[in-house]
Design a protein around this motif. Structure first.
Motif, PDB file in Angstrom:
ATOM      1  N   VAL A 110       0.467  -1.050  -0.289  1.00  0.00           N
ATOM      2  CA  VAL A 110      -0.133   0.165   0.608  1.00  0.00           C
ATOM      3  C   VAL A 110       0.913   1.227  -0.025  1.00  0.00           C
ATOM      4  O   VAL A 110       1.729   1.491   0.574  1.00  0.00           O
ATOM      5  N   GLU A 111       0.291   1.847  -0.947  1.00  0.00           N
ATOM      6  CA  GLU A 111       1.586   3.157  -0.961  1.00  0.00           C
ATOM      7  C   GLU A 111       0.991   4.563  -1.365  1.00  0.00           C
ATOM      8  O   GLU A 111       0.132   4.854  -2.182  1.00  0.00           O
ATOM      9  N   ALA A 150       3.931  -2.373   3.533  1.00  0.00           N
ATOM     10  CA  ALA A 150       4.542  -3.625   2.376  1.00  0.00           C
ATOM     11  C   ALA A 150       4.858  -5.256   3.322  1.00  0.00           C
ATOM     12  O   ALA A 150       5.250  -4.935   4.131  1.00  0.00           O
ATOM     13  N   GLU A 151       4.251  -5.903   3.025  1.00  0.00           N
ATOM     14  CA  GLU A 151       4.223  -7.683   3.459  1.00  0.00           C
ATOM     15  C   GLU A 151       4.359  -8.469   1.785  1.00  0.00           C
ATOM     16  O   GLU A 151       3.477  -8.725   1.473  1.00  0.00           O
ATOM     17  N   GLU A 152       5.092  -9.679   2.245  1.00  0.00           N
ATOM     18  CA  GLU A 152       5.276 -10.391   1.103  1.00  0.00           C
ATOM     19  C   GLU A 152       5.142 -12.004   2.304  1.00  0.00           C
ATOM     20  O   GLU A 152       5.711 -12.001   3.341  1.00  0.00           O
ATOM     21  N   ARG A 153       4.557 -13.033   1.827  1.00  0.00           N
ATOM     22  CA  ARG A 153       3.809 -14.438   2.266  1.00  0.00           C
ATOM     23  C   ARG A 153       4.395 -14.703   1.040  1.00  0.00           C
ATOM     24  O   ARG A 153       4.041 -15.088   0.572  1.00  0.00           O
ATOM     25  N   LEU A 154       4.886 -16.361   2.292  1.00  0.00           N
ATOM     26  CA  LEU A 154       5.509 -17.670   0.867  1.00  0.00           C
ATOM     27  C   LEU A 154       4.369 -18.622   2.151  1.00  0.00           C
ATOM     28  O   LEU A 154       4.461 -18.618   3.747  1.00  0.00           O
ATOM     29  N   SER A 155       3.867 -19.243   1.442  1.00  0.00           N
ATOM     30  CA  SER A 155       3.130 -20.289   2.676  1.00  0.00           C
ATOM     31  C   SER A 155       3.527 -21.681   1.144  1.00  0.00           C
ATOM     32  O   SER A 155       3.104 -22.028   0.039  1.00  0.00           O
ATOM     33  N   ARG A 156       2.399 -22.629   2.258  1.00  0.00           N
ATOM     34  CA  ARG A 156       2.608 -24.555   1.068  1.00  0.00           C
ATOM     35  C   ARG A 156       1.055 -24.320   0.732  1.00  0.00           C
ATOM     36  O   ARG A 156       0.235 -23.575   2.107  1.00  0.00           O
TER      37      ARG A 156
END
Lengths: 361, 463
Positions: free
Chosen positions: A124-125, A133-139
């Motif tokens: 969001v800028e 900002a956030e980055e997520r990594l999942s399975r």
């Protein structure tokens, strides 16, 4: 080898970075040295080739929004610029990637076993402010992340993009510390533009309308604005790799006109940048050139990127100087950087700039 | 100037004079002078041609493998050693001074042609496509190149190709731009030291290459001089090794390649023309030999055990074929001077003449299309100028050889490039109305009767 196929080969680098992240702590890290990356890429290249090519079936909407889990990789990018009732302008990106980590479905008994990994990014800028900002990594195990076909949708934990099967509108929902969005993204008469390369394909859909609510800086506000989306699938996704950086620009020129460009350029400088653009209308894409506005200050670290660019559009006779909407640094994500950008002197014109592999050798 | 014969690359001469220098000696029409050639080992020459890095820059091997995982050695060539055996026939393997394994071009991209599916070393490739700008591809390969020495090697190669790319894009598939790109390379190099300059030191050639055909190597058994205008005189080796101008930056490397090409020249001069693979009407061919003797042999020579070949440059006004190529050569003073004062000019002289060499016609049936600019698709059309199409294109799906006309299957086009549906169609059309692409001249066959022409065609099958 065509430029498009080269781009597609390059694209795997981004996904390699995702794979490396899976082995780590789950937090965002800087990309590994190129040599290590290349060695890792060899394995990912081979894995990608074990999946079918993207094919040439006619594109269909909203059907092609849906998951294509038979493919090695796919992405959903939605980005835009909205305005609150008080005139605040805020850019946003909500991006999902899926990558197959093995050819077949996981057969281990563990509930954590998975074939696919997902990565998502929320940014969001605010105009002139500091982005969140956030980055997520999942399975795709235990419902942590996944993608649906009916209705079409993709999610990582509680971040979601889904299609309203009846209207074709996209519902976006995501939040992080300090920001959140709940948007409805609809078409406004523009048509999706096919994107076709050797190893991936899909479509780019400019000129979308946004309505919804935005949480930011402790407030919640109603917003309206504009957006674009890009949906790709195949044996790879575009990203810089090796000696080349990749700049991708989607830019809304207003009045229904928009351009989408990809440019490969040497990380070390020199050489001849290779630029390929498509546009809406198509004639606008002829002969476009783009270059960093300040070539005297190349990126010095993996997280430093040329954020200001000059884009010349011979078909319209315009030269755009674009720069990030926000003032602060955005999220460096696995060797890539992206930001909502606006044109100098024409702030209503906006776009998304994504840069990858710009760190000099 | 178009280098005829075994040129891996060609020399074209173009430019304006410099009054401060000695007058330029051009070639003359008429009989070409014979020059003694250095002795070499043909067998070793073949090994060098097919295995060594006489073009010393290229794509790092690892990047090549990543970019072309499915492209193997098709067809397999005998005598490909080590990793060369894993590569397509038109690429060689070498290792640079930093230990980087490289895939480099060799001579066969232009000088390896297929006849009925079989690769023929020395047959010009009349289907090669130089109509696309290579910069996108060479830059794109950088995606697959690792940091360090491989990156340095790729960048050097990519920069060289980018420098000459503007001068090597033809507007028609099948014709060859080698003379023009050779001039571009000369413009970037110091003739004495061979040092490369990023900026051209001479005015570069025009960016629109004149079309040239790639002549068959087996003609070098008989030819005194190289190139269609006979300007490659003296020692043939320096002309044959000009392809190395892309990457050879030192005299030391040039001397090594010069030594290698002493043997390559011997190999090229040892190549026998292929034999006609189909049936021949012997009686008709015998009639044709008589007609040939009366109408053709004075320029093209006689054949058989007691063969003769006059090595004649025929004046432009006499042969009447498109003059652009020869005129460009004789006007290219700065490149003539560059060559003659360079390392390459020690035993060789660039002396283009205002005419075209009447070539020996051994296995001429295999060398379609015809004339120095590939403008006539068949021998039948060459012998009857009324049958020459103004606009035509090869049909390549499938590629078929016409045993009656001695040419590859083609179709006429109702229009030239200007009326093509788009660039993709335009580049497939051979448009004889464009500068340098003319199909006029050499109308000597028009004086023959139809039956005489048929007999000559049958005779040519036996050569």
């Amino acid at each position: 080898m065509s430029k498009s196929s080269l781009l597609a080969l390059a694209s795997i680098a981004l996904l390699v970075a995702v794979a490396l992240l899976l082995r780590g702590t789950g937090t965002v890290v800087e990309p590994p040295p190129t040599l290590s990356l290349e060695r890792a890429a060899d394995g990912v290249d081979a894995l990608a080739r074990s999946f079918p090519p993207p094919g040439d079936a006619p594109l269909v909407w909203p059907g092609d929004h849906a998951a294509k889990t038979e493919q090695f990789a796919e992405s959903w990018i939605v980005a835009g610029l909205v305005e609150g009732e008080s005139g605040e302008r805020v850019g946003f990106q909500l991006v999902f990637y899926r990558l197959a980590a093995q050819p077949e479905a996981a057969e281990r008994e563990s509930a954590w076993a998975t074939r696919d990994v997902y990565r998502a990014r929320l940014v969001v800028e605010p105009a002139g402010g500091k982005p969140v900002a956030e980055e997520r990594l999942s399975r795709s195990a235990l419902g942590l992340a996944g993608s649906d076909s009916d209705p079409a949708g993709v999610w990582v934990e509680d971040w979601r993009a889904s299609i309203d099967g009846d209207s074709g509108a996209i519902r976006l929902s995501a939040s992080t510390a300090g920001a959140g969005l709940d948007f409805r993204v609809e078409t406004s008469g523009t048509a999706p533009v096919p994107v076709d390369a050797e190893l991936y394909r899909g479509f780019w859909w400019p000129g979308l309308r946004v309505t919804g609510r935005l949480q930011f800086e402790g407030r919640e506000m109603a917003v309206t604005g504009h957006a674009m989306m890009e949906r790709l699938w195949g044996r790879g996704l575009p990203a810089g790799r090796g000696q080349l950086a990749l700049a991708r620009l989607w830019f809304d020129l207003g009045d229904g006109a928009a351009v989408r460009c990809e440019q490969l350029r040497r990380r070390a400088g020199g050489g001849t940048p290779v630029t390929e653009c498509i546009a809406y209308p198509a004639s606008l894409g002829e002969g476009i050139t783009m270059a960093p506005a300040d070539t005297s200050r190349p990126a010095r670290t993996a997280s430093s990127y040329p954020a200001r660019w000059i884009v010349a559009l011979p078909a319209s006779g315009e030269v755009l100087r674009i720069e990030p909407l926000s003032a602060g640094p955005s999220l460096p994500a696995a060797g890539a950087w992206s930001a909502i950008v606006v044109a100098d002197g024409a702030p209503q014109r906006w776009g998304l700039l994504e840069l990858s592999n710009f760190a000099p050798p | 100037m178009r280098i005829v014969g075994p040129a891996c690359i060609t020399l074209v001469l173009w430019g304006c004079g410099n009054s401060a220098e000695a007058p330029l000696v051009l070639g003359a029409t008429g009989e070409l002078p014979k020059a003694l050639q250095r002795a070499g080992d043909p067998e070793l020459g073949r090994e060098i041609l097919l295995n060594r890095g006489y073009v010393s820059c290229g794509v790092p091997f690892a990047a090549y493998q990543a970019a072309s995982p499915a492209r193997g050695p098709d067809p397999k060539l005998a005598g490909r050693l080590g990793r060369n055996a894993e590569l397509p026939y038109d690429l060689n393997f070498t290792v640079d001074q930093n230990g980087v394994e490289l895939v480099v071009s060799n001579c066969l991209a232009c000088h390896g042609g297929r006849f009925d599916g079989e690769l023929v070393i020395g047959l010009g490739n009349a289907f090669a496509d130089f109509s696309g700008n290579p910069v996108r591809t060479i830059e794109g390969i950088g995606l697959l190149v690792e940091d360090g020495a491989p990156a340095e090697a790729w960048q050097r190669w990519a920069d060289r190709i980018a420098a000459i790319a503007p001068y090597m894009v033809t507007d028609t598939v099948g014709v060859n731009p080698a003379p023009n790109l050779t001039m571009a390379l000369m413009a970037h190099r110091d003739p004495s030291s061979l040092r490369w300059h990023e900026e051209p030191q001479l005015a570069p050639p025009p960016t629109a290459p004149l079309p040239t055909a790639v002549p068959p190597w087996w003609r070098m058994q008989k030819k005194h001089a190289m190139f269609y205008h006979g300007g490659g005189q003296g020692d043939h080796v320096p002309f044959m090794m000009l392809k190395s101008l892309v990457c050879t930056d030192t005299l030391e490397e040039a001397r090594m390649i010069d030594e290698w090409f002493t043997h390559v020249r011997a190999f090229i001069a040892s190549i026998e023309p292929p034999a006609w693979p189909y049936a021949v009407d012997e009686a008709l061919a015998a009639e044709g030999e008589q007609v040939f003797g009366r109408h053709c042999a004075a320029c093209h020579g006689s054949y058989g055990e007691a063969w003769s070949y006059p090595n004649l440059v025929v004046p432009l006004e006499q042969v009447g074929t498109d003059p652009a190529y020869a005129r460009q050569a004789i006007e290219a003073e700065r490149f003539i001077r560059w060559f003659n004062r360079s390392f390459y000019g020690r035993g060789a002289q660039a002396r283009p003449a205002p005419g075209y060499v009447a070539p020996p016609l051994d296995a001429v049936w295999a060398t379609a299309p015809y004339l120095h600019n590939d403008s006539v698709p068949s021998i039948a059309a060459l012998l009857d100028s009324s049958q020459r199409p103004a606009y035509w294109r090869h049909l390549d799906e499938p590629r078929e050889y016409d045993q009656e006309t001695l040419g590859w299957r083609f179709e006429t086009s109702p229009h030239g490039k200007a009326s093509a549906a788009g660039p993709a169609e335009a580049r497939t059309i051979y448009d004889t109305t464009r500068p340098g692409y003319g199909n006029g001249g050499h109308t000597f066959g028009d004086a023959l009767s139809e039956s005489e022409r048929r007999a000559v065609i049958e005779y040519l099958k036996t050569l």
